[in-house]
Motif scaffolding. Sequence first.
Motif, PDB file in Angstrom:
ATOM      1  N   GLU A  15       0.829  -1.205   0.000  1.00  0.00           N
ATOM      2  CA  GLU A  15       0.000   0.000   0.000  1.00  0.00           C
ATOM      3  C   GLU A  15       0.868   1.263   0.000  1.00  0.00           C
ATOM      4  OE1 GLU A  15      -2.644   2.190   3.380  1.00  0.00           O
ATOM      5  OE2 GLU A  15      -2.973   0.029   3.142  1.00  0.00           O
ATOM      6  N   GLU A  40       4.017   1.521  -1.004  1.00  0.00           N
ATOM      7  CA  GLU A  40       4.723   1.623  -2.285  1.00  0.00           C
ATOM      8  C   GLU A  40       3.828   2.245  -3.343  1.00  0.00           C
ATOM      9  OE1 GLU A  40       5.982  -2.419  -2.972  1.00  0.00           O
ATOM     10  OE2 GLU A  40       7.947  -2.059  -2.065  1.00  0.00           O
ATOM     11  N   GLN A  41       2.573   1.843  -3.358  1.00  0.00           N
ATOM     12  CA  GLN A  41       1.628   2.405  -4.318  1.00  0.00           C
ATOM     13  C   GLN A  41       1.423   3.898  -4.046  1.00  0.00           C
ATOM     14  OE1 GLN A  41      -2.179   0.477  -4.370  1.00  0.00           O
ATOM     15  NE2 GLN A  41      -2.971   1.768  -6.014  1.00  0.00           N
ATOM     16  N   ARG A  42       1.301   4.251  -2.785  1.00  0.00           N
ATOM     17  CA  ARG A  42       1.091   5.665  -2.423  1.00  0.00           C
ATOM     18  C   ARG A  42       2.310   6.514  -2.812  1.00  0.00           C
ATOM     19  NH1 ARG A  42      -1.734   9.874  -2.272  1.00  0.00           N
ATOM     20  NH2 ARG A  42      -1.569  11.185  -0.440  1.00  0.00           N
ATOM     21  N   ALA A  50       4.406   5.862  -5.220  1.00  0.00           N
ATOM     22  CA  ALA A  50       4.389   5.964  -6.685  1.00  0.00           C
ATOM     23  C   ALA A  50       3.395   7.036  -7.137  1.00  0.00           C
ATOM     24  CB  ALA A  50       4.035   4.618  -7.306  1.00  0.00           C
ATOM     25  N   GLU A  51       2.230   7.099  -6.482  1.00  0.00           N
ATOM     26  CA  GLU A  51       1.241   8.125  -6.823  1.00  0.00           C
ATOM     27  C   GLU A  51       1.779   9.521  -6.524  1.00  0.00           C
ATOM     28  OE1 GLU A  51      -2.152   7.005  -4.504  1.00  0.00           O
ATOM     29  OE2 GLU A  51      -2.637   5.289  -5.792  1.00  0.00           O
ATOM     30  N   LEU A  52       2.404   9.677  -5.367  1.00  0.00           N
ATOM     31  CA  LEU A  52       2.961  10.987  -5.001  1.00  0.00           C
ATOM     32  C   LEU A  52       4.088  11.392  -5.946  1.00  0.00           C
ATOM     33  CD1 LEU A  52       2.977  10.671  -1.106  1.00  0.00           C
ATOM     34  CD2 LEU A  52       1.465  12.102  -2.507  1.00  0.00           C
ATOM     35  N   GLU A  53       4.921  10.438  -6.336  1.00  0.00           N
ATOM     36  CA  GLU A  53       6.001  10.740  -7.285  1.00  0.00           C
ATOM     37  C   GLU A  53       5.411  11.175  -8.626  1.00  0.00           C
ATOM     38  OE1 GLU A  53       8.204   7.056  -7.221  1.00  0.00           O
ATOM     39  OE2 GLU A  53       9.608   7.823  -5.717  1.00  0.00           O
ATOM     40  N   ALA A  54       4.310  10.550  -9.042  1.00  0.00           N
ATOM     41  CA  ALA A  54       3.670  10.910 -10.288  1.00  0.00           C
ATOM     42  C   ALA A  54       3.109  12.336 -10.199  1.00  0.00           C
ATOM     43  CB  ALA A  54       2.560   9.925 -10.631  1.00  0.00           C
ATOM     44  N   VAL A  55       2.530  12.698  -9.068  1.00  0.00           N
ATOM     45  CA  VAL A  55       1.996  14.054  -8.877  1.00  0.00           C
ATOM     46  C   VAL A  55       3.126  15.071  -8.923  1.00  0.00           C
ATOM     47  CG1 VAL A  55       0.904  15.601  -7.190  1.00  0.00           C
ATOM     48  CG2 VAL A  55      -0.062  13.319  -7.616  1.00  0.00           C
TER      49      VAL A  55
END
Length: 85
Positions: free
Chosen positions: A68, A70-72, A74-79
Amino acid sequence: MMDRQDIDQIALRLVSLVPPGLAQAQQDLRANFQDVLAQGLRRLDLVTREEFEVQSQVLARTRAKVDELEQRVAELEAVVSARGS
């Protein structure tokens, strides 16, 4: 962990390997085999099945939390990456 019945079964198998001429010593050998097996198992650093199951559940929850997070990340890095463009 092995219980007393398992140890008795192993001791019986070992006694069955004793030549028939030593039948009178079988009872003594059986008792000695049981004691040696029990002592050897006590020296091992074993956990009960219940302890193992508890730790397996803790590990599964930890793995889910790591996934969970790691996914978060990745989302923050994308933002952050999208804002930087």
